[in-house]
Motif scaffolding. Structure first.
Motif, PDB file in Angstrom:
ATOM      1  N   MET A 155      -0.060 -65.535  54.929  1.00  0.00           N
ATOM      2  CA  MET A 155      -0.844 -65.361  56.150  1.00  0.00           C
ATOM      3  C   MET A 155      -1.564 -66.670  56.497  1.00  0.00           C
ATOM      4  O   MET A 155      -2.219 -67.253  55.654  1.00  0.00           O
TER       5      MET A 155
ATOM      6  N   ARG B 185      -4.461 -68.737  57.914  1.00  0.00           N
ATOM      7  CA  ARG B 185      -5.873 -68.439  58.126  1.00  0.00           C
ATOM      8  C   ARG B 185      -6.492 -69.509  59.017  1.00  0.00           C
ATOM      9  O   ARG B 185      -6.034 -70.640  59.048  1.00  0.00           O
TER      10      ARG B 185
ATOM     11  N   ASP C  28      -7.182 -72.558  57.150  1.00  0.00           N
ATOM     12  CA  ASP C  28      -6.127 -73.550  56.893  1.00  0.00           C
ATOM     13  C   ASP C  28      -6.210 -74.719  57.868  1.00  0.00           C
ATOM     14  O   ASP C  28      -5.923 -75.858  57.515  1.00  0.00           O
TER      15      ASP C  28
ATOM     16  N   GLN D 183     -16.948 -70.374  52.107  1.00  0.00           N
ATOM     17  CA  GLN D 183     -17.078 -70.078  50.670  1.00  0.00           C
ATOM     18  C   GLN D 183     -15.723 -70.115  49.963  1.00  0.00           C
ATOM     19  O   GLN D 183     -15.218 -69.091  49.495  1.00  0.00           O
TER      20      GLN D 183
ATOM     21  N   THR E 179     -12.532 -70.494  47.511  1.00  0.00           N
ATOM     22  CA  THR E 179     -12.276 -70.136  46.116  1.00  0.00           C
ATOM     23  C   THR E 179     -10.948 -70.743  45.673  1.00  0.00           C
ATOM     24  O   THR E 179     -10.172 -71.222  46.502  1.00  0.00           O
ATOM     25  N   ALA E 180     -10.696 -70.680  44.386  1.00  0.00           N
ATOM     26  CA  ALA E 180      -9.418 -71.077  43.787  1.00  0.00           C
ATOM     27  C   ALA E 180      -8.931 -72.430  44.319  1.00  0.00           C
ATOM     28  O   ALA E 180      -9.699 -73.390  44.319  1.00  0.00           O
ATOM     29  N   VAL E 181      -7.694 -72.516  44.790  1.00  0.00           N
ATOM     30  CA  VAL E 181      -7.149 -73.822  45.183  1.00  0.00           C
ATOM     31  C   VAL E 181      -7.943 -74.418  46.341  1.00  0.00           C
ATOM     32  O   VAL E 181      -8.107 -75.638  46.429  1.00  0.00           O
ATOM     33  N   ASP E 182      -8.479 -73.578  47.214  1.00  0.00           N
ATOM     34  CA  ASP E 182      -9.308 -74.085  48.317  1.00  0.00           C
ATOM     35  C   ASP E 182     -10.575 -74.745  47.774  1.00  0.00           C
ATOM     36  O   ASP E 182     -10.988 -75.806  48.231  1.00  0.00           O
ATOM     37  N   LEU E 183     -11.160 -74.087  46.793  1.00  0.00           N
ATOM     38  CA  LEU E 183     -12.373 -74.624  46.167  1.00  0.00           C
ATOM     39  C   LEU E 183     -12.061 -75.963  45.492  1.00  0.00           C
ATOM     40  O   LEU E 183     -12.801 -76.932  45.627  1.00  0.00           O
ATOM     41  N   ARG E 184     -10.924 -75.999  44.798  1.00  0.00           N
ATOM     42  CA  ARG E 184     -10.566 -77.249  44.099  1.00  0.00           C
ATOM     43  C   ARG E 184     -10.284 -78.358  45.110  1.00  0.00           C
ATOM     44  O   ARG E 184     -10.610 -79.519  44.877  1.00  0.00           O
TER      45      ARG E 184
ATOM     46  N   TYR F 151      -6.968 -82.350  38.651  1.00  0.00           N
ATOM     47  CA  TYR F 151      -7.856 -81.183  38.778  1.00  0.00           C
ATOM     48  C   TYR F 151      -7.409 -80.300  39.939  1.00  0.00           C
ATOM     49  O   TYR F 151      -7.330 -79.074  39.820  1.00  0.00           O
TER      50      TYR F 151
ATOM     51  N   GLU G 108      -3.823 -78.748  38.785  1.00  0.00           N
ATOM     52  CA  GLU G 108      -3.754 -77.960  37.547  1.00  0.00           C
ATOM     53  C   GLU G 108      -5.056 -77.270  37.176  1.00  0.00           C
ATOM     54  O   GLU G 108      -5.086 -76.467  36.245  1.00  0.00           O
ATOM     55  N   GLY G 109      -6.131 -77.601  37.874  1.00  0.00           N
ATOM     56  CA  GLY G 109      -7.420 -77.000  37.552  1.00  0.00           C
ATOM     57  C   GLY G 109      -8.003 -77.554  36.257  1.00  0.00           C
ATOM     58  O   GLY G 109      -8.919 -76.977  35.702  1.00  0.00           O
ATOM     59  N   LYS G 110      -7.459 -78.668  35.784  1.00  0.00           N
ATOM     60  CA  LYS G 110      -7.957 -79.245  34.527  1.00  0.00           C
ATOM     61  C   LYS G 110      -8.759 -80.498  34.817  1.00  0.00           C
ATOM     62  O   LYS G 110      -8.313 -81.369  35.551  1.00  0.00           O
TER      63      LYS G 110
ATOM     64  N   ARG H  59      -8.241 -74.799  28.740  1.00  0.00           N
ATOM     65  CA  ARG H  59      -7.397 -73.910  27.960  1.00  0.00           C
ATOM     66  C   ARG H  59      -6.001 -73.920  28.535  1.00  0.00           C
ATOM     67  O   ARG H  59      -5.793 -74.237  29.676  1.00  0.00           O
TER      68      ARG H  59
END
Lengths: 223, 273
Positions: free
Chosen positions: A1, A3, A6, A71, A73-78, A206, A209-211, A223
């Motif tokens: 979808m 947004r 985006d 607000q 979250t997830a990949v948007d937040l990163r 980051y 991969e969020g690392k 982790r």
């Protein structure tokens, strides 16, 4: 979808890339002004820095607005976190290009020192790292980002080498002192641009991969 | 971001003593299926809900999270043709085992609903209701329990001078906290909250969220919420439900910062749909 968000993200990305392109231009021109002893070009880089600063403010404003309204979250937040970390990094790199140009103008008031030893290569390598870091960011290319990070050691070594060579000029003839010191500064400026590129690449890892891999976090905290 | 603080074990002999130390599983769910007639609405739910933490259940409407939360105190038993398979254990005891005392179970596992539902009685009588049913008649003892519950539910200061007023005269946020006080009065161990703040204004919502933070020191809390930011704010762990299955269950910070499953990411970023 699709947004509405985006569109905001895309616009933010475009702004960041435009800022990245401006910073790359500044580095390139600072190198040219150094190699060609072009005072006018150096002055142009210095006066262009305001535009980059304005761009940073605009990106900051939009990023904060996006956090407040969406607000993320997830990949948007990163992504938003990455923009907030990368923007000041780019601004700092542009400031360093400006610093190079200020030293170039000072150097041009005296005859050229016999050779700039390792500095031209150091400058090209630092520029290449910044370009590759921006490419990695645009393409979300983690392997490119990691390979840029590994180049940082080589740039550090070149900086050290150029310092040692300039030291011999300093010791050789007191008339070399001011120019050799200015060139030492310039070497350091390029080395710090490469550090900036490394920091950008760490944020690319980051983002994807969020690392967090800077400092020793790569092993202990992910982790 | 979740901050994990090592909790020292409570000294023996205090009411806070639990069979399981903080962080251990209070509720263990294994291969849990649920059916309404022939329609299966939960599929093989397997997860551990830790003690003294807040676990949030998120997911689109109809994903089974409310059915799941209602399974934890067997509220679904009252629905005709509802059927469960698999196990849910609380402190190691299967709550669906034959011979389970469902009334006793529901005393241990309190529930707060989306719409506050105070009885048309006084504030005092609402909180005392469960205690009286439980056989407590001593007036002083009742009064102490009511006061304690209202304090825990962060409502005492607002109602202490009008305990005999009708509960229906309270604001929406106060009514919801009254329902929480009523649930706490019978001293449960687990508190189930099904969208406890979705009908409240932001100020009342903040009060409920603050309350959840305080309550988790003593209770295991499971909360269903459609408000993702609320889940992110109040919970330690989050389970993402989708079509009756748990897609991902992890630390809340992982779910909201770096989820492992694409479907979770699409949902928490609002790309889902």
């Amino acid at each position: 979808m699709q947004r509405h968000f985006d569109k905001d993200i895309e616009e933010l990305k475009d702004l960041l890339l435009r800022m990245g392109a401006m910073v790359e231009d500044s580095i390139m021109q600072s190198i040219r002004s150094l190699l060609e002893r072009d005072t006018a070009l150096a002055q142009e880089v210095i006066s262009n820095d305001d535009r980059i600063d304005q761009m940073e403010l605009e990106i900051d404003r939009r990023t904060l607005e996006l956090i407040a309204k969406m607000q993320p979250t997830a990949v948007d937040l990163r992504f938003v976190a990455t923009v907030m970390k990368v923007t000041p990094e780019l601004e700092r790199i542009a400031d360093l290009a400006q610093d190079v140009c200020e030293r170039v103008i000072e150097l041009n008031r005296e005859p050229p020192l016999k050779a700039m030893v390792a500095i031209p290569r150091l400058a090209q390598d630092a520029q290449g790292m910044v370009r590759a870091a921006l490419d990695a960011l645009v393409r979300r290319d983690v392997s490119l980002a990691r390979s840029v990070i590994t180049q940082d050691d080589s740039v550090d070594q070149q900086t050290e080498q150029s310092f040692r060579e300039l030291l011999t000029y300093l010791l050789e003839d007191p008339r070399n002192i001011s120019r050799a010191i200015r060139l030492t500064f310039i070497g350091k400026y390029f080395e710090r641009m490469a550090d900036g590129a490394t920091n950008i690449c760490e944020m690319v890892v980051y983002l994807v991969e969020g690392k967090m891999i800077k400092h020793a976090y790569g092993t202990a905290h992910n982790r | 971001m979740t901050i994990t603080i090592a909790m020292p074990s409570a000294p023996p002999g205090t009411a806070a003593v639990r069979e399981i130390e903080s962080g251990a599983a209070k509720i263990s769910v294994r291969d849990f299926d649920f059916f309404y007639g022939s329609a299966q609405v939960l599929h093989g739910i397997t997860l551990d809900i830790p003690d003294q933490q807040v676990t949030a259940l998120i997911g689109p409407s109809g994903c089974g999270k409310t059915t799941f939360i209602r399974s934890i105190n067997r509220m679904n038993d009252i629905i005709p043709e509802a059927r469960a398979k698999g196990t849910i254990t609380i402190d190691g005891r299967d709550i669906y085992a034959p011979g389970t005392d469902v009334v006793a179970l529901r005393r241990r596992v309190g529930m707060v609903f989306q719409k506050s539902n105070p009885f048309p009685k006084s504030i005092f009588d609402n909180v005392a209701y469960g205690l009286r049913i439980g056989g407590l008649t001593d007036k002083r003892s009742l009064r102490e329990h009511v006061e304690k519950s209202l304090i825990r539910a962060a409502l005492w200061d607002e109602v202490k001078d009008r305990l005999d007023d009708s509960a229906l005269a309270l604001s929406g946020g106060q009514q919801q906290r009254l329902c929480i006080a009523r649930a706490l009065a019978v001293d449960p161990e687990i508190l189930l909250m099904d969208e406890p703040a979705s009908a409240l204004d932001p100020t009342a919502t903040t009060k409920i969220e603050e309350l959840i933070w305080e309550l988790k020191a003593n209770y295991t809390i499971v909360i269903v919420t459609h408000n993702m930011q609320q889940a992110a704010r109040v919970s330690d762990r989050t389970a993402f439900f989708m079509l009756g299955r748990v897609v991902e269950y992890s630390d809340t910070k992982t779910i909201f910062m770096n989820p492992k499953e694409k479907m979770t990411e699409d949902y928490v970023t609002g790309r889902f749909g």
